[in-house]
Design a protein around this motif. Structure first.
Motif, PDB file in Angstrom:
ATOM      1  N   ALA A 109       0.833  -1.203   0.000  1.00 11.30           N
ATOM      2  CA  ALA A 109       0.000   0.000   0.000  1.00 11.30           C
ATOM      3  C   ALA A 109       0.867   1.252   0.000  1.00 11.30           C
ATOM      4  O   ALA A 109       0.612   2.204  -0.748  1.00 11.30           O
ATOM      5  N   ASP A 110       1.898   1.248   0.831  1.00 11.93           N
ATOM      6  CA  ASP A 110       2.805   2.395   0.909  1.00 11.93           C
ATOM      7  C   ASP A 110       3.577   2.592  -0.391  1.00 11.93           C
ATOM      8  O   ASP A 110       4.023   3.704  -0.695  1.00 11.93           O
ATOM      9  N   SER A 111       3.749   1.509  -1.143  1.00 12.15           N
ATOM     10  CA  SER A 111       4.517   1.557  -2.391  1.00 12.15           C
ATOM     11  C   SER A 111       3.629   1.734  -3.621  1.00 12.15           C
ATOM     12  O   SER A 111       4.110   1.650  -4.757  1.00 12.15           O
ATOM     13  N   ASP A 112       2.334   1.956  -3.395  1.00 13.18           N
ATOM     14  CA  ASP A 112       1.359   2.111  -4.490  1.00 13.18           C
ATOM     15  C   ASP A 112       1.357   0.897  -5.417  1.00 13.18           C
ATOM     16  O   ASP A 112       1.200   1.026  -6.636  1.00 13.18           O
ATOM     17  N   LEU A 113       1.534  -0.269  -4.836  1.00 16.69           N
ATOM     18  CA  LEU A 113       1.531  -1.513  -5.602  1.00 16.69           C
ATOM     19  C   LEU A 113       0.178  -2.198  -5.404  1.00 16.69           C
ATOM     20  O   LEU A 113      -0.238  -2.432  -4.269  1.00 16.69           O
ATOM     21  N   PRO A 114      -0.534  -2.511  -6.483  1.00 19.03           N
ATOM     22  CA  PRO A 114      -1.841  -3.161  -6.328  1.00 19.03           C
ATOM     23  C   PRO A 114      -1.705  -4.559  -5.728  1.00 19.03           C
ATOM     24  O   PRO A 114      -0.730  -5.269  -5.993  1.00 19.03           O
ATOM     25  N   VAL A 115      -2.688  -4.939  -4.941  1.00 15.06           N
ATOM     26  CA  VAL A 115      -2.667  -6.225  -4.242  1.00 15.06           C
ATOM     27  C   VAL A 115      -3.934  -7.012  -4.548  1.00 15.06           C
ATOM     28  O   VAL A 115      -5.038  -6.450  -4.566  1.00 15.06           O
ATOM     29  N   LEU A 116      -3.762  -8.296  -4.782  1.00 19.53           N
ATOM     30  CA  LEU A 116      -4.872  -9.230  -4.847  1.00 19.53           C
ATOM     31  C   LEU A 116      -4.721 -10.179  -3.673  1.00 19.53           C
ATOM     32  O   LEU A 116      -3.772 -10.968  -3.619  1.00 19.53           O
ATOM     33  N   ALA A 117      -5.615 -10.058  -2.694  1.00 19.48           N
ATOM     34  CA  ALA A 117      -5.566 -10.919  -1.518  1.00 19.48           C
ATOM     35  C   ALA A 117      -6.468 -12.123  -1.763  1.00 19.48           C
ATOM     36  O   ALA A 117      -7.691 -11.982  -1.846  1.00 19.48           O
ATOM     37  N   LEU A 118      -5.856 -13.288  -1.906  1.00 18.17           N
ATOM     38  CA  LEU A 118      -6.606 -14.521  -2.119  1.00 18.17           C
ATOM     39  C   LEU A 118      -6.741 -15.260  -0.796  1.00 18.17           C
ATOM     40  O   LEU A 118      -5.738 -15.630  -0.179  1.00 18.17           O
ATOM     41  N   LEU A 119      -7.973 -15.449  -0.366  1.00 16.17           N
ATOM     42  CA  LEU A 119      -8.235 -16.177   0.874  1.00 16.17           C
ATOM     43  C   LEU A 119      -8.420 -17.644   0.510  1.00 16.17           C
ATOM     44  O   LEU A 119      -9.492 -18.063   0.063  1.00 16.17           O
ATOM     45  N   THR A 120      -7.345 -18.400   0.664  1.00 17.39           N
ATOM     46  CA  THR A 120      -7.277 -19.766   0.157  1.00 17.39           C
ATOM     47  C   THR A 120      -8.022 -20.766   1.049  1.00 17.39           C
ATOM     48  O   THR A 120      -8.397 -20.459   2.180  1.00 17.39           O
ATOM     49  N   LYS A 121      -8.198 -21.960   0.480  1.00 17.62           N
ATOM     50  CA  LYS A 121      -8.820 -23.090   1.190  1.00 17.62           C
ATOM     51  C   LYS A 121     -10.248 -22.761   1.618  1.00 17.62           C
ATOM     52  O   LYS A 121     -10.736 -23.247   2.645  1.00 17.62           O
ATOM     53  N   CYS A 122     -10.936 -21.942   0.816  1.00 21.12           N
ATOM     54  CA  CYS A 122     -12.293 -21.526   1.182  1.00 21.12           C
ATOM     55  C   CYS A 122     -13.283 -22.684   1.115  1.00 21.12           C
ATOM     56  O   CYS A 122     -14.386 -22.595   1.670  1.00 21.12           O
ATOM     57  N   ASP A 123     -12.911 -23.771   0.452  1.00 22.54           N
ATOM     58  CA  ASP A 123     -13.786 -24.945   0.399  1.00 22.54           C
ATOM     59  C   ASP A 123     -13.967 -25.580   1.782  1.00 22.54           C
ATOM     60  O   ASP A 123     -14.870 -26.396   1.989  1.00 22.54           O
ATOM     61  N   LYS A 124     -13.112 -25.222   2.719  1.00 22.93           N
ATOM     62  CA  LYS A 124     -13.198 -25.776   4.069  1.00 22.93           C
ATOM     63  C   LYS A 124     -14.231 -25.056   4.936  1.00 22.93           C
ATOM     64  O   LYS A 124     -14.475 -25.450   6.088  1.00 22.93           O
ATOM     65  N   LEU A 125     -14.833 -23.992   4.387  1.00 21.36           N
ATOM     66  CA  LEU A 125     -15.844 -23.241   5.130  1.00 21.36           C
ATOM     67  C   LEU A 125     -17.186 -23.297   4.411  1.00 21.36           C
ATOM     68  O   LEU A 125     -17.244 -23.459   3.194  1.00 21.36           O
ATOM     69  N   SER A 126     -18.269 -23.124   5.165  1.00 19.97           N
ATOM     70  CA  SER A 126     -19.590 -23.012   4.559  1.00 19.97           C
ATOM     71  C   SER A 126     -19.669 -21.704   3.774  1.00 19.97           C
ATOM     72  O   SER A 126     -18.864 -20.779   3.997  1.00 19.97           O
ATOM     73  N   GLN A 127     -20.643 -21.599   2.878  1.00 26.01           N
ATOM     74  CA  GLN A 127     -20.782 -20.391   2.071  1.00 26.01           C
ATOM     75  C   GLN A 127     -20.972 -19.161   2.948  1.00 26.01           C
ATOM     76  O   GLN A 127     -20.376 -18.101   2.701  1.00 26.01           O
ATOM     77  N   GLY A 128     -21.774 -19.294   3.987  1.00 25.99           N
ATOM     78  CA  GLY A 128     -22.025 -18.159   4.867  1.00 25.99           C
ATOM     79  C   GLY A 128     -20.782 -17.711   5.605  1.00 25.99           C
ATOM     80  O   GLY A 128     -20.489 -16.508   5.672  1.00 25.99           O
ATOM     81  N   LYS A 129     -20.053 -18.647   6.170  1.00 21.23           N
ATOM     82  CA  LYS A 129     -18.832 -18.332   6.898  1.00 21.23           C
ATOM     83  C   LYS A 129     -17.775 -17.751   5.956  1.00 21.23           C
ATOM     84  O   LYS A 129     -17.053 -16.817   6.313  1.00 21.23           O
ATOM     85  N   ARG A 130     -17.712 -18.297   4.752  1.00 21.36           N
ATOM     86  CA  ARG A 130     -16.761 -17.810   3.736  1.00 21.36           C
ATOM     87  C   ARG A 130     -17.040 -16.346   3.415  1.00 21.36           C
ATOM     88  O   ARG A 130     -16.121 -15.520   3.406  1.00 21.36           O
ATOM     89  N   SER A 131     -18.286 -16.025   3.153  1.00 19.10           N
ATOM     90  CA  SER A 131     -18.656 -14.636   2.825  1.00 19.10           C
ATOM     91  C   SER A 131     -18.352 -13.695   3.981  1.00 19.10           C
ATOM     92  O   SER A 131     -17.899 -12.562   3.771  1.00 19.10           O
ATOM     93  N   ALA A 132     -18.595 -14.172   5.190  1.00 16.86           N
ATOM     94  CA  ALA A 132     -18.339 -13.342   6.369  1.00 16.86           C
ATOM     95  C   ALA A 132     -16.845 -13.043   6.516  1.00 16.86           C
ATOM     96  O   ALA A 132     -16.454 -11.914   6.852  1.00 16.86           O
ATOM     97  N   GLU A 133     -16.011 -14.038   6.259  1.00 17.08           N
ATOM     98  CA  GLU A 133     -14.561 -13.848   6.366  1.00 17.08           C
ATOM     99  C   GLU A 133     -14.059 -12.880   5.300  1.00 17.08           C
ATOM    100  O   GLU A 133     -13.211 -12.018   5.571  1.00 17.08           O
ATOM    101  N   VAL A 134     -14.555 -13.015   4.082  1.00 17.38           N
ATOM    102  CA  VAL A 134     -14.157 -12.099   3.001  1.00 17.38           C
ATOM    103  C   VAL A 134     -14.532 -10.670   3.367  1.00 17.38           C
ATOM    104  O   VAL A 134     -13.732  -9.735   3.209  1.00 17.38           O
ATOM    105  N   LEU A 135     -15.742 -10.486   3.874  1.00 13.41           N
ATOM    106  CA  LEU A 135     -16.203  -9.145   4.258  1.00 13.41           C
ATOM    107  C   LEU A 135     -15.351  -8.567   5.376  1.00 13.41           C
ATOM    108  O   LEU A 135     -14.985  -7.383   5.351  1.00 13.41           O
ATOM    109  N   LYS A 136     -14.994  -9.405   6.337  1.00 13.57           N
ATOM    110  CA  LYS A 136     -14.181  -8.943   7.465  1.00 13.57           C
ATOM    111  C   LYS A 136     -12.801  -8.479   6.989  1.00 13.57           C
ATOM    112  O   LYS A 136     -12.300  -7.433   7.434  1.00 13.57           O
ATOM    113  N   VAL A 137     -12.191  -9.244   6.089  1.00 18.76           N
ATOM    114  CA  VAL A 137     -10.871  -8.877   5.571  1.00 18.76           C
ATOM    115  C   VAL A 137     -10.963  -7.596   4.732  1.00 18.76           C
ATOM    116  O   VAL A 137     -10.103  -6.713   4.816  1.00 18.76           O
TER     117      VAL A 137
END
Length: 215
Positions: A136-164
């Motif tokens: 962020a300080d270097s003005d470099l774009p970031v793609l944050a991939l939250l991996t292993k999402c298959d281990k969570l339910s759809q609801g929990k997955r969406s909640a974690e993405v929103l929190k991040v």
């Protein structure tokens, strides 16, 4: 965007380097992959390139000890950086990896995008935040991939993405967050679009220049 279509499936292994001095010439565009040693970085690379064996997957996290270079097209590369934070290796080796990682991030001019991989069940650890804050300080774009999402339910997955997303929004930077699963290929198509756009930047700039000359 440019008329030139980037295909990650064309990625081929070029070399492994212990430090930036052994890397290819610092020209063109590179997109780097970084994350904790147990975040599934190698699996993600293989999924995104549709190649089962492009990046070596070890049963022991933290075996990526070198900077691995994969060429997608001429002067367009994917960089697999040493994993951090988890590996059960001697302290001196950890320090060596961290030095190579830091040098690459700070000194590589061709770096135009950073993919940060985090286990969706344990995101935003201190080292993850340090890395994203640096980008962020270097003005470099970031793609944050939250991996292993298959281990969570759809609801929990969406909640974690929103929190991040909420946590990273405070940085006011170009950061995209999405759930990802190498096993189910969840998020692979969206990630492909972002990474290919980054790799095509110089083509877009050249197209713009050509259009100006013709106008």
């Amino acid at each position: 965007m440019s008329s030139t279509k980037i295909h990650l499936s064309k990625a081929t292994f070029t070399l492994s380097a212990p430090d930036i001095r052994r890397l290819p010439e610092d020209t063109g565009i590179e997109v780097a992959f970084a994350g904790r040693s147990n975040a599934g970085k190698s699996s993600a690379l293989n999924t995104l390139t549709n190649q089962n064996g492009l990046a070596r997957i070890s049963k022991t996290p933290g075996r990526t000890q070198l900077i691995n270079v994969f060429e997608v097209a001429e002067n367009k590369r994917l960089i697999d950086l040493p994993g951090y934070g988890f590996a059960k290796v001697p302290l001196e080796m950890k320090k060596k990896w961290q030095k190579a990682l830091g040098e690459y991030l700070e000194k590589r001019d061709s770096l135009k995008g950073l993919v940060v991989l985090m286990d969706i069940r344990h995101p935003l650890k201190d080292l993850d935040m340090d890395l994203i804050q640096w980008a962020a300080d270097s003005d470099l774009p970031v793609l944050a991939l939250l991996t292993k999402c298959d281990k969570l339910s759809q609801g929990k997955r969406s909640a974690e993405v929103l929190k991040v997303k909420k946590a990273l929004a405070t940085l006011n930077a170009d950061i995209r967050v999405q759930a990802f699963s190498s096993l189910k290929r969840t998020g692979a198509e969206q990630a492909d679009v972002v990474i290919c756009d980054w790799l095509a930047q110089d083509d877009f700039i050249q197209d713009e220049a050509d259009n100006l000359e013709l106008s």
